[in-house]
Design a protein around this motif. Structure first.
Motif, PDB file in Angstrom:
ATOM      1  N   VAL A   1       1.005  -1.104  -0.059  1.00 12.91           N
ATOM      2  CA  VAL A   1       0.039   0.063  -0.052  1.00 12.91           C
ATOM      3  C   VAL A   1       0.980   1.537  -0.011  1.00 12.91           C
ATOM      4  N   ARG A   2       2.009   1.333   0.742  1.00 12.01           N
ATOM      5  CA  ARG A   2       2.859   2.300   0.634  1.00 12.01           C
ATOM      6  C   ARG A   2       3.407   2.721  -0.656  1.00 12.01           C
ATOM      7  N   LYS A   3       3.975   1.711  -1.208  1.00 14.57           N
ATOM      8  CA  LYS A   3       4.498   1.771  -2.700  1.00 14.57           C
ATOM      9  C   LYS A   3       3.391   2.287  -3.824  1.00 14.57           C
TER      10      LYS A   3
ATOM     11  N   ASN B   1      -6.444  10.999   4.639  1.00 13.40           N
ATOM     12  CA  ASN B   1      -6.073   9.753   3.907  1.00 13.40           C
ATOM     13  C   ASN B   1      -5.846   8.376   4.708  1.00 13.40           C
ATOM     14  N   GLU B   2      -5.733   8.646   6.233  1.00 15.22           N
ATOM     15  CA  GLU B   2      -5.355   7.579   7.036  1.00 15.22           C
ATOM     16  C   GLU B   2      -6.355   6.599   6.974  1.00 15.22           C
ATOM     17  N   ALA B   3      -7.622   6.835   7.047  1.00 15.85           N
ATOM     18  CA  ALA B   3      -8.580   5.725   7.160  1.00 15.85           C
ATOM     19  C   ALA B   3      -8.722   4.881   5.950  1.00 15.85           C
TER      20      ALA B   3
ATOM     21  N   ASN C   1       4.674   7.172   2.784  1.00 19.61           N
ATOM     22  CA  ASN C   1       5.014   6.235   3.824  1.00 19.61           C
ATOM     23  C   ASN C   1       4.206   6.291   4.958  1.00 19.61           C
ATOM     24  N   LYS C   2       3.601   7.329   5.296  1.00 24.30           N
ATOM     25  CA  LYS C   2       2.527   7.721   6.555  1.00 24.30           C
ATOM     26  C   LYS C   2       1.638   8.587   5.835  1.00 24.30           C
TER      27      LYS C   2
END
Length: 93
Positions: free
Chosen positions: A28-30, A41-43, A35-36
């Protein structure tokens, strides 16, 4: 492919929940480029990690092979040897 995503199929002992989670998180990071993620967008980011985690666990349970399971220690030793050949100047701990 992300260099930090390791093969998880056909190992003895089988992949742990943490290994599957780490692979899903790296994917998902890629794909997202985060990276965070931001608060906005966190949820969505964490929901995607959970969804991919479930799919990967399901896939690993359903995959079949006639090959004997690989030993984690032997595979790790092979990886270290390849790294030494590829990066002779680096010191590994």
């Amino acid at each position: 492919m992300c260099r930090n995503i390791k093969p998880l199929f056909n190992f003895e002992p089988p992949a742990t929940k943490n290994e599957v989670h780490d692979a899903a998180l790296q994917f998902v990071r890629k794909v997202s480029g985060f990276n965070k993620p931001s608060q906005a967008n966190e949820a969505v980011f964490h929901a995607a990690v959970e969804d991919i985690e479930k799919i990967v666990r399901k896939m690993l349970k359903q995959l079949e092979t006639h090959a004997p399971p690989k030993d984690r220690e032997i595979e790790a030793a092979k990886h270290r040897e390849r790294s030494k050949l590829r990066f002779p100047d680096r010191v590994t701990a």
